[in-house]
Design an enzyme around this catalytic site. Structure first.
Site, PDB file in Angstrom:
ATOM      1  N   ASN A 254     104.874 -16.425  37.512  1.00 27.27           N
ATOM      2  CA  ASN A 254     103.728 -16.832  38.322  1.00 27.27           C
ATOM      3  C   ASN A 254     103.838 -18.282  38.764  1.00 27.27           C
ATOM      4  O   ASN A 254     103.581 -18.628  39.922  1.00 27.27           O
ATOM      5  CB  ASN A 254     102.429 -16.664  37.518  1.00 27.27           C
ATOM      6  CG  ASN A 254     101.976 -15.230  37.401  1.00 27.27           C
ATOM      7  OD1 ASN A 254     102.498 -14.340  38.063  1.00 27.27           O
ATOM      8  ND2 ASN A 254     100.983 -14.999  36.555  1.00 27.27           N
TER       9      ASN A 254
ATOM     10  N   ARG B 275     103.974  -2.989  50.418  1.00 24.46           N
ATOM     11  CA  ARG B 275     105.027  -3.111  49.404  1.00 24.46           C
ATOM     12  C   ARG B 275     105.253  -1.716  48.839  1.00 24.46           C
ATOM     13  O   ARG B 275     104.308  -0.998  48.553  1.00 24.46           O
ATOM     14  CB  ARG B 275     104.629  -4.049  48.256  1.00 24.46           C
ATOM     15  CG  ARG B 275     104.298  -5.476  48.660  1.00 24.46           C
ATOM     16  CD  ARG B 275     104.019  -6.319  47.420  1.00 24.46           C
ATOM     17  NE  ARG B 275     103.322  -7.543  47.730  1.00 24.46           N
ATOM     18  CZ  ARG B 275     103.904  -8.679  48.094  1.00 24.46           C
ATOM     19  NH1 ARG B 275     105.209  -8.722  48.203  1.00 24.46           N
ATOM     20  NH2 ARG B 275     103.187  -9.761  48.341  1.00 24.46           N
TER      21      ARG B 275
ATOM     22  N   ARG C  74     105.181 -11.168  51.459  1.00 26.33           N
ATOM     23  CA  ARG C  74     105.904 -12.264  50.814  1.00 26.33           C
ATOM     24  C   ARG C  74     106.794 -11.808  49.666  1.00 26.33           C
ATOM     25  O   ARG C  74     106.368 -11.091  48.775  1.00 26.33           O
ATOM     26  CB  ARG C  74     104.899 -13.309  50.306  1.00 26.33           C
ATOM     27  CG  ARG C  74     105.549 -14.528  49.664  1.00 26.33           C
ATOM     28  CD  ARG C  74     104.492 -15.538  49.281  1.00 26.33           C
ATOM     29  NE  ARG C  74     103.958 -16.211  50.451  1.00 26.33           N
ATOM     30  CZ  ARG C  74     102.701 -16.641  50.549  1.00 26.33           C
ATOM     31  NH1 ARG C  74     101.850 -16.415  49.585  1.00 26.33           N
ATOM     32  NH2 ARG C  74     102.309 -17.273  51.632  1.00 26.33           N
TER      33      ARG C  74
ATOM     34  N   HIS D  44      97.647  -5.572  55.881  1.00 28.91           N
ATOM     35  CA  HIS D  44      97.556  -5.506  54.430  1.00 28.91           C
ATOM     36  C   HIS D  44      96.770  -4.285  53.956  1.00 28.91           C
ATOM     37  O   HIS D  44      96.752  -3.972  52.769  1.00 28.91           O
ATOM     38  CB  HIS D  44      96.896  -6.796  53.908  1.00 28.91           C
ATOM     39  CG  HIS D  44      96.918  -6.956  52.432  1.00 28.91           C
ATOM     40  ND1 HIS D  44      95.781  -6.886  51.651  1.00 28.91           N
ATOM     41  CD2 HIS D  44      97.945  -7.180  51.571  1.00 28.91           C
ATOM     42  CE1 HIS D  44      96.096  -7.062  50.377  1.00 28.91           C
ATOM     43  NE2 HIS D  44      97.394  -7.245  50.291  1.00 28.91           N
TER      44      HIS D  44
ATOM     45  N   TYR E 282      99.224  -1.435  37.723  1.00 31.55           N
ATOM     46  CA  TYR E 282      98.206  -2.099  38.536  1.00 31.55           C
ATOM     47  C   TYR E 282      96.934  -1.251  38.497  1.00 31.55           C
ATOM     48  O   TYR E 282      96.991  -0.052  38.774  1.00 31.55           O
ATOM     49  CB  TYR E 282      98.652  -2.229  39.994  1.00 31.55           C
ATOM     50  CG  TYR E 282      99.527  -3.404  40.309  1.00 31.55           C
ATOM     51  CD1 TYR E 282     100.496  -3.856  39.422  1.00 31.55           C
ATOM     52  CD2 TYR E 282      99.410  -4.072  41.523  1.00 31.55           C
ATOM     53  CE1 TYR E 282     101.307  -4.919  39.720  1.00 31.55           C
ATOM     54  CE2 TYR E 282     100.228  -5.147  41.844  1.00 31.55           C
ATOM     55  CZ  TYR E 282     101.177  -5.575  40.941  1.00 31.55           C
ATOM     56  OH  TYR E 282     101.983  -6.634  41.245  1.00 31.55           O
TER      57      TYR E 282
ATOM     58  N   ARG F 210      90.024 -11.765  39.115  1.00 29.89           N
ATOM     59  CA  ARG F 210      91.209 -11.900  38.264  1.00 29.89           C
ATOM     60  C   ARG F 210      91.818 -13.286  38.366  1.00 29.89           C
ATOM     61  O   ARG F 210      92.222 -13.878  37.383  1.00 29.89           O
ATOM     62  CB  ARG F 210      92.266 -10.862  38.644  1.00 29.89           C
ATOM     63  CG  ARG F 210      93.467 -10.852  37.677  1.00 29.89           C
ATOM     64  CD  ARG F 210      94.601  -9.991  38.183  1.00 29.89           C
ATOM     65  NE  ARG F 210      95.458 -10.688  39.123  1.00 29.89           N
ATOM     66  CZ  ARG F 210      95.838 -10.212  40.305  1.00 29.89           C
ATOM     67  NH1 ARG F 210      95.420  -9.038  40.697  1.00 29.89           N
ATOM     68  NH2 ARG F 210      96.623 -10.904  41.095  1.00 29.89           N
TER      69      ARG F 210
ATOM     70  N   HIS G  98      93.449  -5.184  39.907  1.00 27.57           N
ATOM     71  CA  HIS G  98      93.875  -5.345  41.300  1.00 27.57           C
ATOM     72  C   HIS G  98      92.888  -4.767  42.306  1.00 27.57           C
ATOM     73  O   HIS G  98      92.986  -5.044  43.495  1.00 27.57           O
ATOM     74  CB  HIS G  98      95.252  -4.682  41.472  1.00 27.57           C
ATOM     75  CG  HIS G  98      95.951  -5.008  42.745  1.00 27.57           C
ATOM     76  ND1 HIS G  98      96.101  -4.090  43.771  1.00 27.57           N
ATOM     77  CD2 HIS G  98      96.547  -6.143  43.170  1.00 27.57           C
ATOM     78  CE1 HIS G  98      96.761  -4.650  44.766  1.00 27.57           C
ATOM     79  NE2 HIS G  98      97.045  -5.894  44.434  1.00 27.57           N
TER      80      HIS G  98
END
Length: 703
Positions: free
Chosen positions: A55, A387, A417, A447, A480, A576, A604
């Protein structure tokens, strides 16, 4: 009816926002606190140590690098928290140093000794037996030496380029004939194991590892014949690895992005990590050649780069991991008499709310697309991909559908990204199979998580939809936490048709019935809903706002929530990561409570729940409350329509906000306080374990 929002006459204080960058560091501190928890399974603690390191790498590569770039170009402005750009950087440096030192300390002083007690030893070279050293010498000769490339620094050899996140050895050697000293750099090969398992320690309960750089350092002399190795030190550089692609000037976004990916490797350095025993002269040379400031140097105990602990965390020791989670199939999708259910038939009967990873992704979303690909009645599939996994069954289903003659549209976001290269590869593979691949709208990232299937049923076409909060990635869906809605509601099908037409063509802006869509509708729609709650409160009706997101930093949303709190509306926030909202300001945010949940699964899902004066409105979707999501991305939230779904989602808030549940509480000073034990010292309820148990009990135990 039109809602008239009362004028509250509230002047909000200028310091009402927490700094987003420092809030992110506070989030990573919560990750570190998980690693520090002595009651957690040991290899899960190791995993949290690796997550913290990973992270922080991304934070420096993107957030710190971007801030430095804006300062250098004169584009940086004072943040909404009131801190100047340079003040933010200084605070990041202070907190970053403190957290990295704390991270190294918990590994060396606590986790590493506990690993030893459990039969997993991470040792330095000096602790090895002679036979082990001999075995590692053989390993070095066969597996390491052939791939090493020493790079000297002298008048004929300029200081080499140090790639981002690479671990390196700074080596000082002496010419045996002239006595002259030279500097050289040797890169630690990134494709070799970060921690080398010592031969002979092959048992599960008896594993010994040594850092790769220790093995290299012992045999550096073989790389420099005729020289004497005087000293060597480990160091690591983090570079700016954010992407800058001018879509307006680019005729081919795919080609432009590929070129930018090559340039990414040569971004300026933003952090230098060095072993704390480094020679001061060698450190001075690195600082000078890398052109980096003293405050960006992080001196840490060896070993550096603890992202390598992911390898240790993956050791198969069930006693040191979370117990297995028995994932179930959603009860409305479970086989009947050992025959697979028709997902289309199930969706015609009712909307189906999915909660991953408690409920299986493969037997729901993945099966939905696989059935669509093989069903001769399905005419078309439209799909967004942000993704996905390396061997994605989702992509395979889309290819199979195209090869079967169906119309297939895949909107691939190639600017996701750090997944850019993977998504470029998938885009080309899909195109070669005959899938219509588009890259969305210029200037916006796509997205949203959407699937639309068009099926011929008699003389009519019926639309089947999936709207989710998480990516179409079967691997991350295992850890997730996300919600998804499978629905055949006509209003949702109409909305998705309009939205996909916008994304793939030149359709004018549309009005949506069941969706809130950014960049022009999510913020506006949510603010309108917040204002409705204010009105309902003024009328004496039920009013409450509940929001669950990854990040909450958008000032307009925050001010709307302050306004609601000032009007007496109770506001519950589950976040989060980053939160710029400051709770507990007298007369402003006294009715707002902010909680954070961390656990075995990465929280998430994004949920927006409004009591609505007795007519609740609950949305799930892809949008976080950030400028980029609300202004520069295509996001979609779908409204839930079934009372049982609304109760289930609100039940998540009831559990997570309960003082009897484990969570972190945000105080007005920006500090997060962990609440893990009751006053009598007993464990509070683990939210994720409770949800897991409830779903297992309520929805059946069929795996």
């Amino acid at each position: 009816m039109a809602i008239t929002v009362p004028d509250l006459g509230t002047e909000f204080p200028a310091d009402r926002y927490l700094d987003r960058e420092l809030s992110w560091l506070a989030f990573n501190q919560r990750v570190l606190e998980m690693a520090e928890d002595p009651n957690l399974f040991l290899l899960e603690r190791v995993n949290y140590l690796a997550i913290f390191a990973s992270n922080l790498d991304e934070f420096f590569m993107v957030r710190v690098a971007g801030l430095k770039r804006r300062i250098a170009t004169g584009l940086a402005v004072t943040s909404s928290s009131g801190l100047s750009p340079q003040e933010v950087l200084s605070e990041i440096s202070l907190e970053g140093h403190r957290l990295q030192e704390r991270h190294a300390k918990v590994f060396i002083d606590d986790v590493k000794p506990r690993l030893k007690d459990a039969g997993i030893r991470i040792v330095r070279w000096s602790a090895l037996e002679e036979t082990e050293k001999a075995d590692l010498h053989d390993y070095f000769q066969k597996q390491i030496f052939p791939v090493l490339t020493p790079l000297a620094v002298d008048p004929a050899h300029p200081f080499p380029y140090i790639s981002g996140l690479s671990l390196n050895l700074a080596v000082v050697v002496q010419n045996n004939e002239t006595g002259k000293e030279h500097f050289a750099r040797v890169k630690v090969p990134p494709l070799l194991p970060r921690f080398v398992r010592i031969p002979g320690n092959t048992g599960v309960a008896n594993a010994m590892f040594v850092p790769l750089e220790d093995v290299m350092g012992e045999f550096l002399g073989l790389l420099f014949p005729g020289m004497t190795v005087l000293q060597h030190h480990t160091f690591r550089v983090t570079r700016n690895e954010d992407l800058e692609v001018d879509e307006d000037e680019s005729e081919n976004l795919l080609v432009a992005l590929e070129k930018e990916l090559l340039r990414r490797r040569f971004g300026p350095p933003v952090r230098l990590e060095v072993a704390n025993d480094i020679n001061p002269e060698v450190l001075e040379l690195l600082i000078r050649e890398l052109d980096i400031s003293d405050e960006d140097v992080y001196s840490l105990p060896s070993p550096l780069d603890l992202t390598g602990l992911f390898e240790i965390a993956s050791i198969k020791r069930p006693d040191l991991h979370f117990p297995p989670h028995h994932v179930i199939t959603n009860r409305f999708l479970q086989p009947v008499e050992d025959k697979d259910v028709s997902i289309f038939s199930a969706m015609r009967q009712r909307d189906i709310l999915l909660h991953h990873p408690y409920e299986s992704f493969s037997t729901s979303v993945q099966a939905f697309l696989e059935q669509a690909a093989s069903d001769p009645k399905v005419l078309a599939i439209k799909q967004t991909l942000y993704r996905t996994s390396g061997d994605s069954p989702i992509v395979d289903a889309l290819i199979a559908a195209a090869e079967a003659g169906k119309q297939v549209l895949a909107l691939v976001e190639i600017k996701a990204r750090f997944d850019e290269q993977n998504n470029i590869a998938w885009a080309r593979k899909l195109e070669q199979a005959g899938v219509h691949v588009v890259y969305g709208i210029v200037g916006l990232k796509t997205h949203c998580k959407l699937s639309l299937v068009i099926r011929q049923e008699g003389t009519q076409l019926r639309r089947y939809c999936h709207v989710g909060t998480g990516n179409y990635n079967p691997k991350t869906a295992r850890y997730y936490e996300d919600f998804g809605l499978l629905t055949a509601r006509e209003s949702v099908g109409e909305d998705l048709t309009k939205l996909f037409n916008q994304l793939s063509g030149y359709a004018p802006e549309a009005k949506f019935k069941s969706l809130l869509v950014s960049p022009n509708g999510v913020r506006e729609g949510l603010v309108e809903r917040i204002n409705r709650e204010i009105q309902f409160k003024a009328e004496g009706k039920d009013a409450r706002i509940r929001i669950k997101v990854n990040s909450l930093v958008d000032e307009q949303i925050i001010d709307a929530l302050y306004k609601a709190s000032s009007a007496g509306v109770q506001v519950d926030i589950l976040v989060r990561g980053m939160c710029a909202l400051r709770p507990g300001i007298a007369g402003v945010s006294e009715n707002i409570q902010v909680r954070s949940i961390l656990g075995r699964y990465l929280e998430h899902s994004r949920i927006f729940s409004f009591t609505g004066g007795g007519d609740p409105a609950v949305f799930i979707g892809s949008a976080d409350m950030m400028h980029r999501n609300l202004d520069r991305r295509v996001e979609a939230l779908v409204r839930l329509s079934q009372p049982d779904h609304i109760r289930e989602v609100n039940g998540v808030f009831d559990l997570a906000m309960d003082d009897k549940s484990q969570s972190w509480h945000l105080a007005g000073d920006g500090k997060w306080v962990r609440h893990q034990y009751s006053e009598d010292g007993k464990y509070l309820v683990d939210v994720q374990d409770k949800i897991m148990l409830d779903i297992f009990v309520k929805r059946g135990s069929r795996s």
